[in-house]
Design an enzyme around this catalytic site. Structure first.
Site, mmCIF file in Angstrom:
data_model
loop_
_atom_site.group_PDB
_atom_site.id
_atom_site.type_symbol
_atom_site.label_atom_id
_atom_site.label_comp_id
_atom_site.label_asym_id
_atom_site.label_seq_id
_atom_site.Cartn_x
_atom_site.Cartn_y
_atom_site.Cartn_z
ATOM 1 N N GLY A 14 -48.918 41.179 -17.620
ATOM 2 C CA GLY A 14 -49.643 41.936 -18.652
ATOM 3 C C GLY A 14 -48.850 43.035 -19.337
ATOM 4 N N LEU A 15 -49.513 44.173 -19.481
ATOM 5 C CA LEU A 15 -48.901 45.289 -20.205
ATOM 6 C C LEU A 15 -47.710 45.864 -19.448
ATOM 7 C CD1 LEU A 15 -52.140 47.102 -21.481
ATOM 8 C CD2 LEU A 15 -50.612 45.573 -22.741
ATOM 9 N N ARG A 40 -48.328 43.490 -5.528
ATOM 10 C CA ARG A 40 -48.567 42.838 -4.236
ATOM 11 C C ARG A 40 -47.977 41.427 -4.187
ATOM 12 N NH1 ARG A 40 -54.876 43.483 -4.783
ATOM 13 N NH2 ARG A 40 -54.144 42.670 -6.768
ATOM 14 N N TYR A 82 -62.351 54.888 -21.698
ATOM 15 C CA TYR A 82 -63.577 55.313 -21.015
ATOM 16 C C TYR A 82 -63.288 56.257 -19.839
ATOM 17 C CZ TYR A 82 -62.733 51.077 -18.059
ATOM 18 O OH TYR A 82 -62.201 50.115 -17.240
ATOM 19 N N GLY A 135 -56.900 50.839 -25.982
ATOM 20 C CA GLY A 135 -58.111 50.064 -26.271
ATOM 21 C C GLY A 135 -57.829 48.635 -25.861
HETATM 22 C C1 HXC Z 1 -68.799 41.904 -7.154
HETATM 23 C C2 HXC Z 1 -66.720 41.714 -6.178
HETATM 24 C C3 HXC Z 1 -66.231 40.987 -7.298
HETATM 25 C C4 HXC Z 1 -67.159 40.732 -8.373
HETATM 26 C C5 HXC Z 1 -64.609 41.209 -5.880
HETATM 27 N N1 HXC Z 1 -65.678 41.821 -5.331
HETATM 28 N N2 HXC Z 1 -64.930 40.697 -7.081
HETATM 29 N N3 HXC Z 1 -67.966 42.185 -6.119
HETATM 30 N N4 HXC Z 1 -68.416 41.217 -8.251
HETATM 31 N N5 HXC Z 1 -66.794 40.066 -9.452
HETATM 32 C C6 HXC Z 1 -65.744 42.477 -4.032
HETATM 33 C C7 HXC Z 1 -65.369 41.553 -2.879
HETATM 34 O O1 HXC Z 1 -66.434 40.712 -2.481
HETATM 35 C C8 HXC Z 1 -64.995 42.578 -1.808
HETATM 36 O O2 HXC Z 1 -66.132 43.177 -1.251
HETATM 37 C C9 HXC Z 1 -64.324 43.682 -2.605
HETATM 38 O O3 HXC Z 1 -64.777 43.531 -3.956
HETATM 39 C C10 HXC Z 1 -62.801 43.571 -2.598
HETATM 40 O O4 HXC Z 1 -62.466 42.278 -3.044
HETATM 41 P P1 HXC Z 1 -61.108 41.569 -2.616
HETATM 42 O O5 HXC Z 1 -61.000 40.317 -3.378
HETATM 43 O O6 HXC Z 1 -61.018 41.505 -1.123
HETATM 44 O O7 HXC Z 1 -60.050 42.708 -3.079
HETATM 45 P P2 HXC Z 1 -58.557 42.598 -3.524
HETATM 46 O O8 HXC Z 1 -57.914 41.363 -2.968
HETATM 47 O O9 HXC Z 1 -57.930 43.931 -3.265
HETATM 48 O O10 HXC Z 1 -58.645 42.356 -5.118
HETATM 49 C C11 HXC Z 1 -58.945 43.435 -5.966
HETATM 50 C C12 HXC Z 1 -59.718 42.964 -7.206
HETATM 51 C C13 HXC Z 1 -58.998 41.759 -7.912
HETATM 52 C C14 HXC Z 1 -59.852 44.149 -8.136
HETATM 53 C C15 HXC Z 1 -61.124 42.489 -6.766
HETATM 54 O O11 HXC Z 1 -59.710 41.380 -9.081
HETATM 55 C C16 HXC Z 1 -57.568 42.103 -8.278
HETATM 56 O O12 HXC Z 1 -56.645 41.859 -7.483
HETATM 57 N N6 HXC Z 1 -57.331 42.647 -9.497
HETATM 58 C C17 HXC Z 1 -55.989 43.061 -9.955
HETATM 59 C C18 HXC Z 1 -55.777 42.841 -11.429
HETATM 60 C C19 HXC Z 1 -56.844 43.394 -12.328
HETATM 61 O O13 HXC Z 1 -57.969 43.678 -11.919
HETATM 62 N N7 HXC Z 1 -56.510 43.553 -13.629
HETATM 63 C C20 HXC Z 1 -57.427 44.012 -14.657
HETATM 64 C C21 HXC Z 1 -57.086 45.382 -15.064
HETATM 65 S S1 HXC Z 1 -57.942 45.759 -16.572
HETATM 66 P P3 HXC Z 1 -66.787 42.687 0.162
HETATM 67 O O14 HXC Z 1 -67.915 43.638 0.409
HETATM 68 O O15 HXC Z 1 -67.240 41.269 -0.062
HETATM 69 O O16 HXC Z 1 -65.695 42.796 1.195
HETATM 70 C C22 HXC Z 1 -58.319 47.413 -16.569
HETATM 71 C C23 HXC Z 1 -58.900 48.113 -17.790
HETATM 72 C C24 HXC Z 1 -59.257 47.254 -18.927
HETATM 73 O O17 HXC Z 1 -58.126 48.056 -15.647
HETATM 74 C C25 HXC Z 1 -59.985 47.927 -20.063
HETATM 75 C C26 HXC Z 1 -60.158 46.909 -21.153
HETATM 76 C C27 HXC Z 1 -60.509 47.464 -22.465
HETATM 77 P P1 NAP Z 2 -52.972 43.043 -15.269
HETATM 78 O O1 NAP Z 2 -51.985 42.113 -15.891
HETATM 79 O O2 NAP Z 2 -54.004 42.467 -14.365
HETATM 80 O O3 NAP Z 2 -52.149 44.160 -14.502
HETATM 81 C C1 NAP Z 2 -52.544 44.795 -13.331
HETATM 82 C C2 NAP Z 2 -51.374 44.781 -12.368
HETATM 83 O O4 NAP Z 2 -51.678 45.625 -11.256
HETATM 84 C C3 NAP Z 2 -51.046 43.409 -11.826
HETATM 85 O O5 NAP Z 2 -49.678 43.128 -12.043
HETATM 86 C C4 NAP Z 2 -51.313 43.511 -10.320
HETATM 87 O O6 NAP Z 2 -50.371 42.740 -9.566
HETATM 88 C C5 NAP Z 2 -51.136 45.008 -10.094
HETATM 89 N N1 NAP Z 2 -51.862 45.491 -8.917
HETATM 90 C C6 NAP Z 2 -53.178 45.349 -8.640
HETATM 91 N N2 NAP Z 2 -53.459 45.893 -7.441
HETATM 92 C C7 NAP Z 2 -52.299 46.398 -6.961
HETATM 93 C C8 NAP Z 2 -51.944 47.092 -5.776
HETATM 94 N N3 NAP Z 2 -52.840 47.365 -4.825
HETATM 95 N N4 NAP Z 2 -50.648 47.462 -5.620
HETATM 96 C C9 NAP Z 2 -49.732 47.189 -6.568
HETATM 97 N N5 NAP Z 2 -50.001 46.540 -7.706
HETATM 98 C C10 NAP Z 2 -51.275 46.154 -7.897
HETATM 99 O O7 NAP Z 2 -53.776 43.855 -16.386
HETATM 100 P P2 NAP Z 2 -53.308 44.665 -17.685
HETATM 101 O O8 NAP Z 2 -54.325 44.434 -18.713
HETATM 102 O O9 NAP Z 2 -51.884 44.418 -17.999
HETATM 103 O O10 NAP Z 2 -53.475 46.182 -17.187
HETATM 104 C C11 NAP Z 2 -52.373 47.066 -17.099
HETATM 105 C C12 NAP Z 2 -52.850 48.499 -17.204
HETATM 106 O O11 NAP Z 2 -53.416 48.729 -18.495
HETATM 107 C C13 NAP Z 2 -53.935 48.876 -16.200
HETATM 108 O O12 NAP Z 2 -53.744 50.209 -15.777
HETATM 109 C C14 NAP Z 2 -55.196 48.775 -17.006
HETATM 110 O O13 NAP Z 2 -56.232 49.571 -16.494
HETATM 111 C C15 NAP Z 2 -54.695 49.301 -18.337
HETATM 112 N N6 NAP Z 2 -55.517 48.942 -19.484
HETATM 113 C C16 NAP Z 2 -55.495 47.677 -19.971
HETATM 114 C C17 NAP Z 2 -56.244 47.381 -21.099
HETATM 115 C C18 NAP Z 2 -56.227 46.021 -21.726
HETATM 116 O O14 NAP Z 2 -56.905 45.810 -22.728
HETATM 117 N N7 NAP Z 2 -55.474 45.067 -21.215
HETATM 118 C C19 NAP Z 2 -57.040 48.377 -21.685
HETATM 119 C C20 NAP Z 2 -57.062 49.648 -21.140
HETATM 120 C C21 NAP Z 2 -56.275 49.925 -20.043
HETATM 121 P P3 NAP Z 2 -50.680 42.098 -8.118
HETATM 122 O O15 NAP Z 2 -51.952 41.372 -8.212
HETATM 123 O O16 NAP Z 2 -49.449 41.247 -7.874
HETATM 124 O O17 NAP Z 2 -50.723 43.247 -7.152
#
Ligand code: HXC
Ligand code: NAP
Length: 295
Positions: A29-30, A50, A158, A200
């Site tokens: 991503g970013l 990770r 937000y 955004g």
């Molecule tokens: C309800 C959920 C859920 C869902 C997971 N959980 N997904 N609950 N609805 N959709 C619950 C699980 O059941 C578990 O609870 C707990 O959350 C932890 O889930 P795990 O899968 O064990 O956690 P983990 O492996 O650490 O994964 C973390 C994660 C996953 C956040 C759930 O999606 C991830 O790895 N994300 C990383 C990348 C990411 O999210 N990128 C987006 C960033 S965008 P229980 O109780 O069952 O144990 C951003 C801003 C964007 O930040 C703004 C846009 C404009």
């Molecule tokens: P993304 O590709 O999902 O990036 C999130 C990264 O965080 C992944 O590379 C993930 O890698 C890493 N990560 C998650 N949990 C981690 C942990 N415990 N330790 C280390 N690394 C971890 O999403 P993205 O859209 O590029 O987001 C990047 C940043 O921009 C975030 O801070 C997000 O909140 C911000 N942002 C994004 C948007 C948008 O529109 N895309 C808007 C506002 C803000 P692993 O799974 O390998 O750990």
């Protein structure tokens, strides 16, 4: 030669030459887009997250594309011991570190009452705890070495308004914003600058799969909510990030820069909904309003 646009790189060649930059979540991503541009500007890069396979693939791709040095280091930022180990590995490889970009995040949409306490924890642990873990470990290192440095935190718009359906993320990002502004003052005496970017909508797979799954992407086209009627381009965010971590921004400290095409203000202004009034209706509306004077 065509005129440069927001899709082009902005800073001059070698603008980051010699800097060692760590980007958390730099494999996708970013984080990946910022890393690529930092490399193009001459920095040595460390990308951490990770999933080591993802990191290695990105590192190979970026070093082939830019001919720069990229070190992939597995590190879960929610675990302080792993952060300390990552920092040690960085210093062993490059002899120093100059910049930390706290970009790693976790997020998904859900009505808050459906969340378990562990689900709430998991987001806070990645976003807020991950950011303060890295900040504390790197900060202690820089203070001890008497080295000036810079931290860039990636938040969201937000972070200050809050947002329904992504409540753990909103709480965590608000904490990161507060950390940015607090330490910008407290650690300025050590020569450590703090700034943040609030993006955004910038399409990434990580965010879109969790925030707009399936056909929600089409039903809730985020670009339509933006006054400029488009989503962000990764290069324009990378341009801003590169400036903020470079010495060209040496007097900017404690700032959060929004890059969202005016999206959050669109939702905030009381009468912004009048955008929906067709142009031809304004004559009639003006007449009605003017009548108010005579009544
Ligand atoms: C309800 C959920 C859920 C869902 C997971 N959980 N997904 N609950 N609805 N959709 C619950 C699980 O059941 C578990 O609870 C707990 O959350 C932890 O889930 P795990 O899968 O064990 O956690 P983990 O492996 O650490 O994964 C973390 C994660 C996953 C956040 C759930 O999606 C991830 O790895 N994300 C990383 C990348 C990411 O999210 N990128 C987006 C960033 S965008 P229980 O109780 O069952 O144990 C951003 C801003 C964007 O930040 C703004 C846009 C404009
Ligand atoms: P993304 O590709 O999902 O990036 C999130 C990264 O965080 C992944 O590379 C993930 O890698 C890493 N990560 C998650 N949990 C981690 C942990 N415990 N330790 C280390 N690394 C971890 O999403 P993205 O859209 O590029 O987001 C990047 C940043 O921009 C975030 O801070 C997000 O909140 C911000 N942002 C994004 C948007 C948008 O529109 N895309 C808007 C506002 C803000 P692993 O799974 O390998 O750990």
């Amino acid at each position: 030669m065509s005129e440069p646009t927001y899709k082009d790189s902005m800073l001059k060649e070698d603008a980051l030459k010699g800097k060692v930059i760590v980007v958390t979540g730099g494999g996708t991503g970013l984080g990946k887009s910022m890393s690529k541009y930092f490399l193009e500007l001459g920095a040595n890069l460390v990308i951490t997250s990770r999933k080591v396979d993802v990191l290695k693939k990105t590192a190979d791709e970026l070093s082939a594309e830019t001919k720069g040095n990229v070190l992939p280091v597995q590190c879960d930022v929610s675990d302080y011991a792993q952060v300390e180990k990552m920092l040690k590995e960085v210093v062993e490889k490059f002899g120093k570190v100059d910049v930390l970009v706290n970009n790693a995040a976790g997020n998904f949409i859900s009505p808050t009452e459906r969340l378990s306490n562990r689900a709430f924890d998991s987001i806070i642990n990645i976003v807020l705890k991950g950011t303060y873990n890295c900040t504390l470990a790197f900060g202690k290192y820089w203070i001890e070495k008497k080295q000036s440095a810079s931290i860039l935190n990636i938040v969201t718009t937000y972070a200050w308004t809050g947002s329904a359906y992504v409540v753990p993320s909103a709480c965590a990002k608000a904490g990161v914003l507060s950390l940015t502004r607090s330490l910008a003052v407290e650690w300025a005496k050590y020569g450590i600058r703090f700034n943040a970017i609030a993006p955004g909508p910038f399409p990434t797979k990580g965010a879109w799969d969790r925030l707009l799954p399936g056909d929600m992407k089409d039903k809730f086209d985020l670009a339509k909510k933006v006054p400029l009627k488009r989503a962000g381009e990764h290069q324009e965010l990378a341009n801003l990030a590169a400036y903020l971590v470079s010495d060209f921004s040496a007097y900017i400290n404690g700032e959060v820069i929004t890059i969202d095409g005016g999206e959050w203000l669109q939702g905030a202004g009381q009468f912004n909904m009048l955008e929906a009034v067709p142009k031809e209706m304004w004559d009639q509306i003006e007449m009605m309003v003017r009548k108010a004077k005579s009544q």
